[in-house]
Design an enzyme around this catalytic site. Structure first.
Site, short mmCIF file in Angstrom:
data_model
loop_
_atom_site.label_atom_id
_atom_site.label_comp_id
_atom_site.label_asym_id
_atom_site.label_seq_id
_atom_site.Cartn_x
_atom_site.Cartn_y
_atom_site.Cartn_z
N ARG A 46 4.46 -2.72 -0.71
CA ARG A 46 3.64 -2.68 -1.84
C ARG A 46 4.48 -3.75 -2.84
O ARG A 46 5.81 -3.85 -2.70
CB ARG A 46 3.75 -1.25 -2.47
CG ARG A 46 2.92 -0.15 -1.59
CD ARG A 46 3.13 0.86 -2.40
NE ARG A 46 2.53 2.04 -1.39
CZ ARG A 46 2.86 3.25 -1.14
NH1 ARG A 46 4.04 3.91 -1.72
NH2 ARG A 46 2.40 4.05 -0.31
N ARG A 139 -1.87 5.25 -9.31
CA ARG A 139 -0.68 4.55 -8.65
C ARG A 139 -1.44 3.18 -8.28
O ARG A 139 -0.59 2.27 -8.25
CB ARG A 139 -0.11 5.44 -7.48
CG ARG A 139 1.43 4.61 -6.95
CD ARG A 139 2.06 5.32 -6.23
NE ARG A 139 1.38 5.56 -5.02
CZ ARG A 139 1.79 6.16 -3.92
NH1 ARG A 139 2.88 7.09 -3.85
NH2 ARG A 139 1.33 6.15 -2.58
N ARG A 150 -4.77 9.67 3.30
CA ARG A 150 -3.81 10.38 2.82
C ARG A 150 -4.07 11.72 2.20
O ARG A 150 -3.27 12.60 2.13
CB ARG A 150 -3.13 9.51 1.78
CG ARG A 150 -2.11 8.32 2.17
CD ARG A 150 -1.87 7.18 1.11
NE ARG A 150 -1.36 6.26 1.97
CZ ARG A 150 -0.21 5.99 2.04
NH1 ARG A 150 1.06 6.47 1.26
NH2 ARG A 150 0.37 5.12 2.95
#
Ligand code: ADP
Ligand code: 5GP
Length: 209
Positions: A46, A139, A150
């Protein structure tokens, strides 16, 4: 081979529950006490993530070979990527005389529990599934596919996390101001129980053990 005398702190919880946030505070506050076990992963970094610090970023092929060679304490497939804790990652932290912190999923926890390690297990729980989804979306690190996978994993992991006896502490991360002190106090309370008379948390061994 892992240090038998090394203290291990295992932090688990759904993606987005706040593990990294709580751990960052802990590492910032106690840099000499805790060290992070840097996992391997096949997912892409990321923005801001550094290779060798947040993860060892690798390929599926390389990771499968390394797992085959027996280099990993545990490994798992999560959201279509492989993640794993190498023996070397743990060894590096233990050699520094620090408590070794693992941020791993439930599949990893189940494997670690079968090993003979001196571990504390903490499960970080979101206040609700809606709040978890909100935090993951805020996020802004996941594709919609990764986010859905997830959330799906989170449902199953919550069942395991909330089952009595699976973790030493189940901590709801409602507000950080409430959750962090509880997190920290519980960890030190547990470490205190195993503190040696010389003030260390475990017996430091030489690296060739
Ligand atoms: P994890 O490491 O478990 O995947 P993160 O630590 O990355 O989770 O947290 C997920 C998101 O939620 C991040 O954007 C983080 O800033 C935010 N967050 C963490 N704890 C809280 C909290 N107590 N209240 C609100 N937002 C939080
Ligand atoms: P992320 O991609 O958000 O960094 O991590 C996704 C999930 O993988 C999280 O639940 C995290 O705890 C878990 N994870 C990270 N490293 C490892 C590892 O080495 N082994 C296992 N089993 N899970 C890991």
């Amino acid at each position: 081979m892992v240090h038998q005398g090394c203290k291990v702190l295992v932090v688990c919880g759904p993606s987005g529950s706040g593990k990294s946030t709580l751990l960052k505070r802990l590492f910032d506050e106690y840099p000499n006490t805790f060290g992070f076990s840097v996992s391997h992963t096949t997912r892409n970094p990321r923005p801001g993530e550094q290779n060798g610090y947040h993860y060892h970023f690798t390929t599926k092929e390389e990771m499968e070979i390394a797992i085959g060679r027996g280099e990993f304490l545990e490994s798992a497939i999560f959201a279509n990527n492989i993640y794993g804790t190498s023996f070397a990652a743990i060894q590096a932290v233990c050699n520094e005389g620090k408590v070794c912190v693992l941020d791993i999923d439930v599949q990893g926890v189940k494997q670690v529990k079968k090993k003979n390690l001196d571990s504390i297990y903490i499960f970080i729980k979101p206040p609700s599934m809606d709040e978890l989804e909100k935090r993951l979306r805020l996020r802004a690190t996941e594709t919609e596919e990764s986010l859905q996978s997830r959330l799906e994993a989170a449902k199953q992991d919550m069942t395991y996390g909330e089952t009595p006896g699976n973790f030493n502490l189940v901590l709801v991360n409602d507000s950080l101001e409430k959750a962090y002190p509880k997190f920290k106090e519980f960890i030190f309370q547990e470490l205190e129980k195993s503190k040696l008379s010389n003030g260390h948390f475990f017996i430091k061994q030489s690296s060739n053990n």
